[in-house]
Design an enzyme around this catalytic site. Structure first.
Site, PDB file in Angstrom:
ATOM      1  N   LYS A   1       0.787  -1.175   0.024  1.00 50.05           N
ATOM      2  CA  LYS A   1       0.024  -0.092  -0.049  1.00 50.05           C
ATOM      3  C   LYS A   1       1.064   1.303   0.030  1.00 50.05           C
ATOM      4  CE  LYS A   1      -2.785   0.727   3.698  1.00 50.05           C
ATOM      5  NZ  LYS A   1      -2.679   2.054   4.311  1.00 50.05           N
TER       6      LYS A   1
ATOM      7  N   ARG B   1       3.258   5.932  -3.266  1.00 51.96           N
ATOM      8  CA  ARG B   1       4.120   6.700  -3.603  1.00 51.96           C
ATOM      9  C   ARG B   1       4.488   6.569  -5.177  1.00 51.96           C
ATOM     10  NH1 ARG B   1       4.117   5.637   1.713  1.00 51.96           N
ATOM     11  NH2 ARG B   1       5.649   6.826   3.096  1.00 51.96           N
TER      12      ARG B   1
ATOM     13  N   ASP C   1       1.401  -0.865  12.013  1.00 49.15           N
ATOM     14  CA  ASP C   1       0.308  -1.348  11.453  1.00 49.15           C
ATOM     15  C   ASP C   1      -0.070  -2.740  11.757  1.00 49.15           C
ATOM     16  OD1 ASP C   1      -0.052   1.145  10.234  1.00 49.15           O
ATOM     17  OD2 ASP C   1       0.800   0.423   8.349  1.00 49.15           O
TER      18      ASP C   1
ATOM     19  N   ARG D   1      -7.046   2.405  17.555  1.00 47.21           N
ATOM     20  CA  ARG D   1      -7.048   0.867  17.439  1.00 47.21           C
ATOM     21  C   ARG D   1      -6.738   0.325  18.820  1.00 47.21           C
ATOM     22  NH1 ARG D   1      -3.516   0.379  11.748  1.00 47.21           N
ATOM     23  NH2 ARG D   1      -5.473   0.568  10.428  1.00 47.21           N
TER      24      ARG D   1
ATOM     25  N   ARG E   1      -7.619  -2.986   9.291  1.00 51.67           N
ATOM     26  CA  ARG E   1      -6.979  -4.059  10.122  1.00 51.67           C
ATOM     27  C   ARG E   1      -7.368  -4.597  11.291  1.00 51.67           C
ATOM     28  NH1 ARG E   1      -2.526  -3.589   6.721  1.00 51.67           N
ATOM     29  NH2 ARG E   1      -1.953  -1.775   5.999  1.00 51.67           N
TER      30      ARG E   1
HETATM   31  C1  S3P Z   1       2.385   4.924   6.040  1.00 58.75           C
HETATM   32  C2  S3P Z   1       3.061   5.052   7.414  1.00 58.75           C
HETATM   33  C3  S3P Z   1       2.438   4.895   8.680  1.00 58.75           C
HETATM   34  C4  S3P Z   1       1.560   3.592   8.569  1.00 58.75           C
HETATM   35  C5  S3P Z   1       0.646   3.981   7.295  1.00 58.75           C
HETATM   36  C6  S3P Z   1       1.356   3.987   6.246  1.00 58.75           C
HETATM   37  C7  S3P Z   1       3.128   5.465   4.910  1.00 58.75           C
HETATM   38  O1  S3P Z   1       1.830   5.926   9.318  1.00 58.75           O
HETATM   39  O2  S3P Z   1       0.585   3.596   9.666  1.00 58.75           O
HETATM   40  O3  S3P Z   1      -0.224   2.763   7.015  1.00 58.75           O
HETATM   41  O4  S3P Z   1       2.914   4.959   3.704  1.00 58.75           O
HETATM   42  O5  S3P Z   1       3.965   6.233   4.904  1.00 58.75           O
HETATM   43  P1  S3P Z   1       2.539   7.070  10.053  1.00 58.75           P
HETATM   44  O6  S3P Z   1       3.964   7.083   9.297  1.00 58.75           O
HETATM   45  O7  S3P Z   1       1.887   8.368  10.031  1.00 58.75           O
HETATM   46  O8  S3P Z   1       3.072   6.523  11.388  1.00 58.75           O
END
Ligand code: S3P
Length: 440
Positions: A20, A25, A319, A350, A392
């Site tokens: 994901k 990105r 996560d 969560r 999740r």
């Molecule tokens: C992510 C960073 C995490 C993660 C999210 C995806 C990302 O969040 O919890 O599911 O793709 O950069 P944070 O960076 O805010 O902790």
């Protein structure tokens, strides 16, 4: 509703869909790049499709080369060479914090007004963590939501100046948002993270020919660099693999192979923790794809014992906490998860959601502001589970359903699973009865 009955025979091999974080990105960087990028293995989940659609509203052309029943997975993306165009309507990020925060970084630098919107959950998540630094670079944000500092966000972008920013929270989303804005800014932008966070943006910058300097916990990027189109293969999502890792690890005698999954070391702390709890892993490295290491994981289930999660492990498995809590419920003894207050501002709170649902299935758990302590090893009983609209939570408790000693688990509000793993329900049916799951 998703109903889960206990395991008959755990499947032996599975492939999980695309990562994901990398898919968001890839959509953004390919859309900004000069030329045509081929992105294979894109995750066709609701979250990532929102980001892709937002980029299309900003002038990016996307051609679907291959798709599954859940949507496009191989894409040909024609970039804008850093020249996005004003969107005709709001940009809807759905449930995705990553989409909104990363897009905010890009939109901060555009000479047009834009508006980012999202669902109820996203409208209650803190956006000040990106709007404050982006405003100090020169953009203007108006938070139009009911909750202060939350979406909808109206953005008046323009020329940005570089900053050096010490992030108060260890967040890869915040880091990435500022680095993306930094590409458009005058001078060198530096972000200092309080702890190591996932580094997909830095790695993907290299694929697109963007130089970025990493010095310990500080990451710098010079403005004025134009990403060059790149071809990449998105690795399988470790966070989706995590559900199957725990299912196998907690089932003595099982042997499960998870194929072609991303093994970025800023994502895989769950394996370290499960090893400490008694699981065995063998890794077959398969080199790297788009700057991301990939491999096959062989998990051997041995029966688990409780453990304490270390503070430095938390950002690296943030996560995975919901599914780790299920591993803890199935393990003999006590598992302590603290220093994880960030979980309170994810797709739902969560900590609250995991504690509530663990109690429903008969697990003894104590809640703290920054985590929980779980007493594992007692039989799990069937119950109605509330997902709180969080993918999740729904998937973690679906895995718990495989291990019930009585009854079945009914997960209310399970549609949210499509935000990150649209094929989960089918995969679960196959894995519960001894089959193999392949993507495509
Ligand atoms: C992510 C960073 C995490 C993660 C999210 C995806 C990302 O969040 O919890 O599911 O793709 O950069 P944070 O960076 O805010 O902790």
């Amino acid at each position: 509703m998703l109903t889960v009955r206990p395991l008959e025979k755990l499947g032996t091999a599975i492939e999980v869909p695309g990562d994901k974080s990398c898919s968001h990105r890839a959509a953004i960087l390919a859309g900004l790049a000069d030329g045509v990028s081929e992105v294979k293995g894109f995750l066709p989940s609701e979250d990532c499709l929102c980001t892709l659609k937002a980029m299309m509203q900003l002038g990016v052309q996307v051609e679907e080369v291959n798709s599954t029943c859940w949507g496009p997975i191989d894409l040909r993306i024609t970039g804008t060479n850093m020249k996005l165009t004003a969107p005709t309507g709001d940009l809807d990020c759905g449930n995705s914090g990553t989409g909104m925060r990363l897009l905010a970084g890009v939109l901060a630098a555009q000479g047009f007004e834009s508006r980012l919107i999202g669902d109820d959950s996203l409208q209650s998540r803190p956006m000040g963590r990106v709007t404050v630094p982006l405003e100090s670079m020169g953009a203007k944000f108006e938070s139009e939501g009911e909750k202060p500092g939350c979406a909808p966000l109206r953005i008046s972008g323009g020329s940005l100046k570089s900053i050096r920013y010490e992030m108060p929270v260890a967040s890869a989303q915040v880091k990435s948002s500022i680095l993306l804005a930094g590409l458009f800014a005058e001078g060198e932008t530096t972000v200092v993270q309080p702890a190591v966070t996932r580094d997909h943006t830095e790695r993907m910058f290299a694929d697109f020919g963007i130089e970025c300097k990493v010095d310990g916990n500080s990451i710098s990027v010079k403005g004025g660099q134009n990403p060059q189109a790149a071809d990449l293969q998105v690795p399988g999502d470790f966070s989706s693999a995590a559900f199957w890792l725990v299912a196998a690890a907690a089932h003595p005698g099982s042997e499960l192979r998870i194929n072609t999954v991303g093994l970025n070391p800023t994502r895989t702390a769950l394996m370290t923790v499960l090893e400490r709890m008694g699981a065995q892993f063998e890794i077959e490295e398969l080199g790297s794809n788009g700057g991301e290491p990939i491999g096959n994981i062989l998990v051997k289930g041995k029966g688990l014992k409780g453990t304490e999660i270390l503070e430095e492990e938390v950002p690296n498995l943030i996560d995975e906490v919901p599914i780790l809590a299920i591993a803890a419920a199935l393990a003999e003894g006590t598992t302590t998860i603290r220093n994880a207050e960030e979980l309170r501002v994810k797709e739902t709170d969560r900590i609250m959601a995991v504690v509530d649902n663990l109690k429903r299935i008969g697990v003894s758990v104590e809640e703290f502001q920054d985590g929980m302590v779980i007493e594992g090893g007692n039989p799990l009983k069937g119950a109605e589970i509330e997902s709180y609209g969080d993918h999740r939570i729904a998937m973690a408790f679906a895995i718990a359903g495989l291990f019930l000693s009585e009854g079945e688990i009914d997960i209310q509000n399970s549609k949210c699973i499509a935000t990150s793993y649209p094929g989960f329900r089918d995969a679960l049916n196959t894995m519960r009865t001894g089959g193999e799951v392949k993507i495509l």
